[in-house]
Design a protein around this motif. Structure first.
Motif, mmCIF file in Angstrom:
data_model
loop_
_atom_site.group_PDB
_atom_site.id
_atom_site.type_symbol
_atom_site.label_atom_id
_atom_site.label_comp_id
_atom_site.label_asym_id
_atom_site.label_seq_id
_atom_site.Cartn_x
_atom_site.Cartn_y
_atom_site.Cartn_z
ATOM 1 N N TYR A 1 -49.206 27.221 -13.519
ATOM 2 C CA TYR A 1 -47.913 26.681 -13.105
ATOM 3 C C TYR A 1 -47.106 27.771 -12.424
ATOM 4 O O TYR A 1 -47.154 28.932 -12.817
ATOM 5 N N ARG A 2 -46.357 27.362 -11.412
ATOM 6 C CA ARG A 2 -45.442 28.302 -10.786
ATOM 7 C C ARG A 2 -44.131 27.599 -10.415
ATOM 8 O O ARG A 2 -44.079 26.390 -10.267
ATOM 9 N N VAL A 3 -43.104 28.407 -10.255
ATOM 10 C CA VAL A 3 -41.787 27.872 -9.950
ATOM 11 C C VAL A 3 -41.706 27.441 -8.494
ATOM 12 O O VAL A 3 -42.298 28.078 -7.629
ATOM 13 N N GLU A 4 -41.024 26.352 -8.252
ATOM 14 C CA GLU A 4 -40.725 25.922 -6.881
ATOM 15 C C GLU A 4 -39.369 26.505 -6.483
ATOM 16 O O GLU A 4 -38.319 25.994 -6.854
ATOM 17 N N PRO A 5 -39.400 27.607 -5.727
ATOM 18 C CA PRO A 5 -38.158 28.366 -5.526
ATOM 19 C C PRO A 5 -37.065 27.569 -4.824
ATOM 20 O O PRO A 5 -35.886 27.722 -5.134
ATOM 21 N N SER A 6 -37.439 26.702 -3.888
ATOM 22 C CA SER A 6 -36.409 26.012 -3.112
ATOM 23 C C SER A 6 -35.580 25.086 -3.996
ATOM 24 O O SER A 6 -34.360 24.969 -3.810
ATOM 25 N N VAL A 7 -36.234 24.458 -4.947
ATOM 26 C CA VAL A 7 -35.507 23.530 -5.813
ATOM 27 C C VAL A 7 -34.565 24.290 -6.737
ATOM 28 O O VAL A 7 -33.413 23.903 -6.935
ATOM 29 N N VAL A 8 -35.060 25.399 -7.282
ATOM 30 C CA VAL A 8 -34.207 26.200 -8.157
ATOM 31 C C VAL A 8 -33.035 26.773 -7.369
ATOM 32 O O VAL A 8 -31.892 26.801 -7.845
ATOM 33 N N ALA A 9 -33.315 27.178 -6.134
ATOM 34 C CA ALA A 9 -32.240 27.705 -5.298
ATOM 35 C C ALA A 9 -31.191 26.632 -5.030
ATOM 36 O O ALA A 9 -29.984 26.913 -5.009
ATOM 37 N N ALA A 10 -31.641 25.408 -4.834
ATOM 38 C CA ALA A 10 -30.699 24.321 -4.576
ATOM 39 C C ALA A 10 -29.785 24.105 -5.774
ATOM 40 O O ALA A 10 -28.579 23.875 -5.629
ATOM 41 N N MET A 11 -30.366 24.197 -6.957
ATOM 42 C CA MET A 11 -29.544 24.039 -8.160
ATOM 43 C C MET A 11 -28.513 25.159 -8.257
ATOM 44 O O MET A 11 -27.342 24.928 -8.551
ATOM 45 N N GLY A 12 -28.961 26.376 -8.009
ATOM 46 C CA GLY A 12 -28.042 27.507 -8.057
ATOM 47 C C GLY A 12 -26.932 27.365 -7.040
ATOM 48 O O GLY A 12 -25.775 27.682 -7.308
ATOM 49 N N GLN A 13 -27.298 26.848 -5.878
ATOM 50 C CA GLN A 13 -26.315 26.634 -4.814
ATOM 51 C C GLN A 13 -25.214 25.688 -5.285
ATOM 52 O O GLN A 13 -24.027 25.909 -5.017
ATOM 53 N N MET A 14 -25.596 24.650 -5.980
ATOM 54 C CA MET A 14 -24.611 23.668 -6.429
ATOM 55 C C MET A 14 -23.633 24.271 -7.428
ATOM 56 O O MET A 14 -22.502 23.809 -7.567
ATOM 57 N N LEU A 15 -24.084 25.292 -8.142
ATOM 58 C CA LEU A 15 -23.233 25.883 -9.170
ATOM 59 C C LEU A 15 -22.402 27.042 -8.641
ATOM 60 O O LEU A 15 -21.703 27.712 -9.401
ATOM 61 N N LYS A 16 -22.527 27.289 -7.363
ATOM 62 C CA LYS A 16 -21.723 28.380 -6.807
ATOM 63 C C LYS A 16 -20.255 28.041 -6.933
ATOM 64 O O LYS A 16 -19.817 26.944 -6.588
ATOM 65 N N ILE A 17 -19.510 29.004 -7.425
ATOM 66 C CA ILE A 17 -18.078 28.779 -7.594
ATOM 67 C C ILE A 17 -17.349 29.146 -6.322
ATOM 68 O O ILE A 17 -17.594 30.204 -5.744
ATOM 69 N N ALA A 18 -16.507 28.270 -5.923
ATOM 70 C CA ALA A 18 -15.725 28.548 -4.729
ATOM 71 C C ALA A 18 -14.773 29.699 -5.003
ATOM 72 O O ALA A 18 -14.090 29.713 -6.020
#
Lengths: 123, 123
Positions: free
Chosen positions: B105-122
């Motif tokens: 198994y390996r991580v799908e980086p783009s999906v994890v990055a998308a989640m992190g993007q959503m949590l970015k604080i303005a």
DNA sequence: CACCTGTATCGACAAGCGTCAACATAGACA
DNA sequence: TGTCTATGTTGACGCTTGTCGATACAGGTG
């Protein structure tokens, strides 16, 4: 714990356990069972479509806060909205404050930042 | 760890069609119902302590991938581990590939990055 | 005071989820 | 072929969760 020496006093313990920048990026090291138990609750809170919408409604609202009346049009009944807001509060993602007739919710930035931190991809 | 001999150099399969730079930061604008529906599944997948540990075990494993045998010691039965890995796969967070006896198994980086993007604080 | 509005809680129901034992499948090897 | 190991799947169980209507509470207004 065997603490036999004069302590260096350098360990900074983030005092409140509630609002916690919990863990390092998930790519850095495996979470312990205890860490996972504590942290999963935050992700779980955003794991429902209605809650995710409510959260984004609060997070994107002008002034950084929103009255319940501003965000309660998400297609479910009023008690359900209240229920979900409570869940988000319990997870530490939102705080609430009553001002007169209305109750205002706002995002807890440190907790959201902690979640984002965990999802940082190791370069 | 055991190095399989004569590995047929792993060809990287294209990301699943759900590989998603889904949404802007949650602070930018409210999510639509449809966006929330799609996105909540990712957070939900990390909303279980066992899954969160499994994910971090894969994410932090050397080489960016881990055999099931490397990560299955999380205190639940083998079928339960398999069940949770399937959930993580279905959410798009992990990909799997069988190489001989073992499944990696390996991580799908783009999906994890998308989640992190959503949590970015303005700011 | 009574009445109205906004929000939270209660009680109940169905659906979903985590877990396990049992079984199935895939590959390696003799 | 048959056997062994590594994973996945199935079926069942109990617990949790999302939802609603009914109700309670809080605060403003008349």
């Amino acid at each position: 714990m065997s603490n036999a020496k004069a302590l260096p006093l350098l360990e900074r313990q983030p005092a409140p356990e509630s609002a916690v920048p919990c863990c390092p990026p998930l790519t850095e090291r495996p979470l312990t069972a205890e860490e996972a138990e504590r942290t999963a609750g935050m992700f779980k809170a955003l794991g429902d479509p209605v809650r995710l919408r409510l959260f984004s409604l609060v997070a994107s609202h002008e002034g950084g806060e929103a009255c319940v009346c501003d965000i309660s049009d998400v297609g479910v009944s009023q008690p359900t909205v209240s229920h979900h807001l409570k869940k988000l509060r319990e997870a530490g993602l939102l705080t609430s404050e009553r001002r007169g007739t209305w109750v205002y919710y706002r995002v807890e930035p440190s907790v959201v930042a902690a979640m984002g931190q965990m999802l940082k991809i190791a370069g």
